[in-house]
Enzyme design. Structure first.
Site, mmCIF file in Angstrom:
data_model
loop_
_atom_site.group_PDB
_atom_site.id
_atom_site.type_symbol
_atom_site.label_atom_id
_atom_site.label_comp_id
_atom_site.label_asym_id
_atom_site.label_seq_id
_atom_site.Cartn_x
_atom_site.Cartn_y
_atom_site.Cartn_z
ATOM 1 N N LYS A 149 0.836 -1.208 0.000
ATOM 2 C CA LYS A 149 0.000 0.000 0.000
ATOM 3 C C LYS A 149 0.866 1.250 0.000
ATOM 4 O O LYS A 149 0.556 2.235 -0.673
ATOM 5 C CB LYS A 149 -0.972 0.001 1.179
ATOM 6 C CG LYS A 149 -2.035 -1.057 1.003
ATOM 7 C CD LYS A 149 -3.391 -0.681 1.560
ATOM 8 C CE LYS A 149 -4.401 -1.764 1.169
ATOM 9 N NZ LYS A 149 -5.564 -1.853 1.950
ATOM 10 N N LYS A 170 -5.035 -9.203 -6.933
ATOM 11 C CA LYS A 170 -6.161 -9.866 -6.275
ATOM 12 C C LYS A 170 -7.480 -9.114 -6.528
ATOM 13 O O LYS A 170 -7.475 -7.882 -6.588
ATOM 14 C CB LYS A 170 -5.791 -9.924 -4.791
ATOM 15 C CG LYS A 170 -6.874 -10.142 -3.817
ATOM 16 C CD LYS A 170 -6.303 -10.206 -2.417
ATOM 17 C CE LYS A 170 -6.959 -9.143 -1.626
ATOM 18 N NZ LYS A 170 -7.402 -9.192 -0.372
ATOM 19 N N LYS A 195 -12.539 -5.474 -3.207
ATOM 20 C CA LYS A 195 -13.819 -4.765 -3.222
ATOM 21 C C LYS A 195 -13.671 -3.252 -3.293
ATOM 22 O O LYS A 195 -14.585 -2.550 -3.727
ATOM 23 C CB LYS A 195 -14.698 -5.176 -2.041
ATOM 24 C CG LYS A 195 -14.128 -4.920 -0.656
ATOM 25 C CD LYS A 195 -15.168 -5.293 0.371
ATOM 26 C CE LYS A 195 -14.690 -5.890 1.667
ATOM 27 N NZ LYS A 195 -13.418 -5.587 2.224
HETATM 28 N N1 AQP Z 1 -9.660 -11.968 -4.158
HETATM 29 C C1 AQP Z 1 -9.729 -12.769 -3.108
HETATM 30 N N2 AQP Z 1 -9.538 -14.088 -3.247
HETATM 31 C C2 AQP Z 1 -9.614 -14.909 -2.175
HETATM 32 N N3 AQP Z 1 -9.885 -14.488 -0.927
HETATM 33 C C3 AQP Z 1 -10.096 -13.184 -0.753
HETATM 34 N N4 AQP Z 1 -10.377 -12.443 0.335
HETATM 35 C C4 AQP Z 1 -10.516 -11.147 -0.022
HETATM 36 N N5 AQP Z 1 -10.313 -11.006 -1.330
HETATM 37 C C5 AQP Z 1 -10.040 -12.243 -1.816
HETATM 38 C C6 AQP Z 1 -10.474 -12.982 1.682
HETATM 39 O O1 AQP Z 1 -11.635 -12.496 2.322
HETATM 40 C C7 AQP Z 1 -11.373 -12.297 3.708
HETATM 41 C C8 AQP Z 1 -11.790 -10.955 4.191
HETATM 42 O O2 AQP Z 1 -11.345 -9.920 3.387
HETATM 43 P P1 AQP Z 1 -11.452 -8.376 3.801
HETATM 44 O O3 AQP Z 1 -12.489 -7.700 2.997
HETATM 45 O O4 AQP Z 1 -11.582 -8.242 5.260
HETATM 46 O O5 AQP Z 1 -10.064 -7.831 3.430
HETATM 47 P P2 AQP Z 1 -9.291 -7.869 2.098
HETATM 48 O O6 AQP Z 1 -8.583 -9.173 1.961
HETATM 49 O O7 AQP Z 1 -8.449 -6.650 2.095
HETATM 50 O O8 AQP Z 1 -10.415 -7.786 0.941
HETATM 51 P P3 AQP Z 1 -10.499 -6.745 -0.226
HETATM 52 O O9 AQP Z 1 -11.625 -7.093 -1.143
HETATM 53 O O10 AQP Z 1 -9.152 -6.603 -0.891
HETATM 54 O O11 AQP Z 1 -10.896 -5.464 0.561
HETATM 55 P P4 AQP Z 1 -10.317 -4.020 0.448
HETATM 56 O O12 AQP Z 1 -10.346 -3.685 -1.015
HETATM 57 O O13 AQP Z 1 -11.235 -3.200 1.269
HETATM 58 O O14 AQP Z 1 -8.906 -4.056 0.992
HETATM 59 C C9 AQP Z 1 -9.875 -12.534 3.919
HETATM 60 O O15 AQP Z 1 -9.688 -13.836 4.459
HETATM 61 C C10 AQP Z 1 -9.320 -12.443 2.528
HETATM 62 O O16 AQP Z 1 -8.143 -13.171 2.347
#
Ligand code: AQP
Length: 327
Positions: free
Chosen positions: A112, A195, A198
């Site tokens: 980040k 990855k 969201k």
């Molecule tokens: N693309 C992914 N593939 C597999 N697993 C995923 N997870 C998230 N994206 C993927 C898993 O979902 C759980 C919770 O995720 P989170 O929303 O708390 O945090 P994150 O991993 O940071 O998800 P995002 O979508 O990338 O959110 P933002 O954009 O807000 O940072 C975790 O177990 C994660 O591994």
């Protein structure tokens, strides 16, 4: 029976296929034979700027997603992290035994900072692995289902627990990560080297669980592949089509090898049409349930979850305070 804890940040109003296959699907299996705690980790969402009204909506939608996915509040505890003040109390204690140098090593932080620059990086972003450690250690969780990207944070949690136990006597359980192999990392549709996320600014990079059929068709049509027009699973040389094959395999439960065989004569266009249909079919029961969940149902689930989580968290923080000399 093991104690399991996991959570998702309400940093957007919708979740995507990556969340379902990387996290929630595993939770559904775990809830049958374990004592599970699934949190809405709203304090973690604050590590990126959130608009207050929208954040409230995101929290509600996340609980709705948990319930519509099949998490059963009779079997699992669903709660909001910010309603249990003990998370932040333990967080503070743990910051005093965690080295800043350990935090700087975290890949997510480094990524980040590389993207957004060191100067604007917030302390919350640096410290959030310690809050995650507090979330887990507070409940004596033995198993933590995580995506691949969270393994490093879990290692840090174990190190912090080990350090505390050595210094103050046996207090915390050392948690184990649980990583599902297929689906552990669903990649973005517009750039399969990163990855699916969201908070990605491009809505065509992910399939939200609530996306309507027409939108799913458009997103899959636009998904990046390569110029070969040959359907083969090869994440290094063909990351785009490999990601789509993974999604197809997950939503249809057909093994990758069988999919390669089935589509060996067809090009990308036909495969993409079938994939969109398969995703639409897969998401349909979820979307029906999602639209039926009422706000009173959500309030009830959160209120019961708060009581159960609070009882455990209170006991643990009292023990920690006693061990370190605050009681
Ligand atoms: N693309 C992914 N593939 C597999 N697993 C995923 N997870 C998230 N994206 C993927 C898993 O979902 C759980 C919770 O995720 P989170 O929303 O708390 O945090 P994150 O991993 O940071 O998800 P995002 O979508 O990338 O959110 P933002 O954009 O807000 O940072 C975790 O177990 C994660 O591994």
């Amino acid at each position: 029976m093991k104690r399991v804890l996991s959570g998702i940040k309400p940093s957007s109003d919708v979740l995507h296929l990556g969340h379902y296959f990387g996290a929630i699907k595993q939770w559904l299996t775990l809830q049958e034979k374990n004592e599970c705690f699934f949190a809405v980790v709203d304090l973690h969402a604050l590590t990126t700027p959130q608009e207050p009204k929208q954040l409230q909506k995101n929290i509600t939608n996340l609980v709705k997603t948990y319930l519509a996915s099949g998490l059963n509040p009779q079997k699992v505890v669903i709660f909001k992290q910010s309603e249990i003040a003990e998370h932040t109390q333990l967080f503070w204690v743990l910051t005093t035994i965690t080295k800043v140098s350990e935090l700087f090593l975290m890949t997510q932080y480094k990524d980040k900072v590389q993207k957004e620059g060191q100067k604007s990086a917030l302390a919350g972003l640096l410290n959030y692995p310690i809050l995650m450690a507090a979330d887990i250690l507070l409940y004596d969780a033995q198993l933590v289902p995580v995506g691949e990207d969270q393994i490093q944070h879990l290692e840090l949690t174990r190190e912090i627990a080990r350090r505390f136990n050595q210094r103050f006597g046996e207090t915390f359980v050392l948690p184990q990560p649980l990583v599902e192999k297929v689906g552990a990392r669903i990649m973005a549709l517009d750039d399969p080297t990163k990855k699916m996320s969201k908070s990605d600014k491009n809505p065509f990079s992910f399939i939200a669980l609530t996306d309507k059929p027409e939108l799913i068709k458009t997103k899959i049509k636009k998904a990046v592949t390569d110029s070969e027009n040959r359907i083969k699973y090869d994440p290094i040389k063909k990351p785009g089509i490999s990601n789509l094959l993974t999604i197809m395999s997950l939503v249809t439960r057909i093994p990758l090898k069988s999919l390669e065989k089935k589509y060996q004569e067809t090009g990308y266009a036909l495969f993409k049409e079938d994939l969109a249909e398969a995703i639409i079919k897969f998401l349909s029961p979820f979307q029906t349930k999602y639209n039926q969940i009422s706000s009173s149902q959500i309030e009830k689930v959160l209120s019961e979850g708060r009581k159960k989580a609070k009882t455990i968290a209170q006991k643990k923080i009292q023990l920690v305070y006693q061990k370190i000399g605050l009681r």
